[in-house]
Design a protein around this motif. Structure first.
Motif, short mmCIF file in Angstrom:
data_model
loop_
_atom_site.label_atom_id
_atom_site.label_comp_id
_atom_site.label_asym_id
_atom_site.label_seq_id
_atom_site.Cartn_x
_atom_site.Cartn_y
_atom_site.Cartn_z
N GLN A 9 -12.43 9.94 4.12
CA GLN A 9 -12.19 8.53 3.80
C GLN A 9 -10.71 8.18 3.89
O GLN A 9 -10.34 7.11 4.39
N ARG A 10 -9.86 9.10 3.43
CA ARG A 10 -8.41 8.86 3.53
C ARG A 10 -7.97 8.79 4.98
O ARG A 10 -7.13 7.95 5.35
N ALA A 13 -9.06 5.39 6.40
CA ALA A 13 -8.19 4.32 5.91
C ALA A 13 -6.82 4.37 6.58
O ALA A 13 -6.27 3.33 6.97
N GLU A 17 -5.21 1.54 9.04
CA GLU A 17 -3.94 0.93 8.63
C GLU A 17 -2.94 0.99 9.78
O GLU A 17 -2.21 0.01 10.04
N GLU A 68 -16.55 2.57 2.60
CA GLU A 68 -15.69 2.70 3.79
C GLU A 68 -15.36 1.33 4.37
O GLU A 68 -14.23 1.08 4.82
N LEU A 71 -12.53 -0.05 2.48
CA LEU A 71 -11.22 0.50 2.84
C LEU A 71 -10.65 -0.23 4.06
O LEU A 71 -9.45 -0.51 4.12
N LEU A 72 -11.52 -0.53 5.03
CA LEU A 72 -11.06 -1.29 6.19
C LEU A 72 -10.67 -2.70 5.78
O LEU A 72 -9.67 -3.24 6.25
N GLU A 74 -9.54 -3.76 2.93
CA GLU A 74 -8.24 -3.79 2.25
C GLU A 74 -7.10 -3.90 3.26
O GLU A 74 -6.14 -4.67 3.06
N SER A 75 -7.20 -3.15 4.35
CA SER A 75 -6.17 -3.24 5.39
C SER A 75 -6.17 -4.61 6.04
O SER A 75 -5.11 -5.17 6.34
N ARG A 256 -14.14 -0.57 -5.79
CA ARG A 256 -14.57 0.76 -5.32
C ARG A 256 -15.72 1.31 -6.15
O ARG A 256 -16.63 1.95 -5.61
#
Length: 339
Positions: A9-10, A13, A17, A68, A71-72, A74-75, A256
């Motif tokens: 996941q990191r 992300a 980013e 997931e 996470l996208l 957020e960017s 989250r």
């Protein structure tokens, strides 16, 4: 419950980013501001498989989850991306759930013009101010007791509404190719689930907007001097920004956790999605207003980026519904369960 991101996941992300830093710079955002839609950025996101990130592998997606997707998102929020990814990903998940829509789902995942979800029911056969509607080839919306997919030429985006490519879209008429995806209670259930997913993805976007508005305010507070010292050394500024830091961290954790509940099929995720959206929307607007406050009069000028964050935050907040109304509905539902 462990909300720490795993290595995969990191990596997802971080990769996203990096792409947004390159493909959604401040210059690119301003160039796409009038239309609210950057076709070149959309092509890149589609090629990365972003639309299908939460769609099962069995039907052509990546088989990840709403976490997931968040996470996208957020960017997307941090970089004010002019691309309706959350709306397109929500539409793709809905089409996968509806079954019998394999051809349309494949088209949605293929990388052409987006197919987007509208977070409001139709009125008199039309949906108004659909986010991404100004660049979409089709819209999925609830029209009375029918869940429909309506194709038509995308109209010009309306006005200055947070550069989200908002546009009214008719769901009926001679120029519209209308497909009924589901009917009756089944249609309403699919739409409610999709609305919850949209609110979760949009809440993650709002977390990104708030985070970047805060970072912009901090940079300015360190650089701007008054009375011979940086204004960031003033206690009033420090307290204001510290409050925003806590609110942003809380919003991110709430989004989250709710996404984790969705992905682990916890029954209570749907109500939590409304709470996550309301809190993230209020936080993003507060962060953007604080950014303008720190910039003083400069924050309202078009030359500075501070006003961009406030416009995006307010537009997304209005798209999902007035948080006050959402809080009242959550409170009423809680009281009914208690009695």
């Amino acid at each position: 419950m462990d909300l720490e991101l795993n290595p995969e996941q990191r990596d997802v992300a971080a990769a996203f980013e990096q792409v947004l830093e390159r493909e959604s710079s401040a210059e690119r955002v301003r160039a796409a501001e009038d239309a609210g839609y950057d076709p070149a950025l959309w092509k890149v996101l589609s090629a990365m498989g972003a639309v299908g990130v939460a769609v099962p592998e069995a039907v052509g997606g990546s088989g990840k989850g709403v976490l997931e997707l968040g996470l996208l998102a957020e960017s997307l929020g941090r970089h004010l991306a002019c691309a309706p990814l959350v709306e397109a990903a929500t539409a793709a998940m809905l089409l996968a759930d509806a079954r019998g829509q394999d051809a349309t789902l494949s088209e949605a995942l293929a990388g052409g013009a987006p197919i987007v979800f509208c977070p409001r029911p139709a009125v008199d056969g039309s949906v108004i101010l659909v986010p991404g509607g100004g660049g979409a080839q089709a819209v999925v919306a609830l029209d009375a007791d029918h869940l429909v997919l309506a194709r038509g030429a995308p109209p010009k985006a309306q006005g200055d509404l947070g550069f989200l490519a908002c546009a009214d879209r008719p769901l009926r008429g001679a120029a519209i190719e209308r497909t009924v995806v589901a009917r009756g209670e089944h249609a309403r259930r699919l739409w409610r689930i999709a609305l919850g997913r949209w609110r979760l993805g949009t809440a993650a976007t709002l977390v990104g907007v708030a985070e970047q508005a805060l970072a912009t305010a901090v940079r300015y507070a360190k650089a701007r001097e008054q009375f011979g010292v940086p204004i960031g050394s003033f206690q009033a500024i420090q307290h204001l920004l510290a409050q925003i830091v806590m609110a942003v961290d809380g919003a991110r954790l709430l989004v989250r956790e709710t996404s984790w509940r969705h992905d682990t099929t916890a029954a209570e995720w749907r109500d939590a999605a409304d709470i996550a959206f309301a809190h993230a929307a209020e936080t993003a607007v507060r962060a953007a207003e604080a950014c303008l406050h720190v910039h003083g009069g400069y924050g309202y000028t078009l030359e500075y980026d501070a006003q961009l964050y406030l416009r995006r935050a307010k537009a997304l907040q209005l798209q999902g519904g007035d948080p006050e109304v959402i809080w009242e509905a959550i409170g009423a539902a809680t009281m009914r369960r208690m009695h």
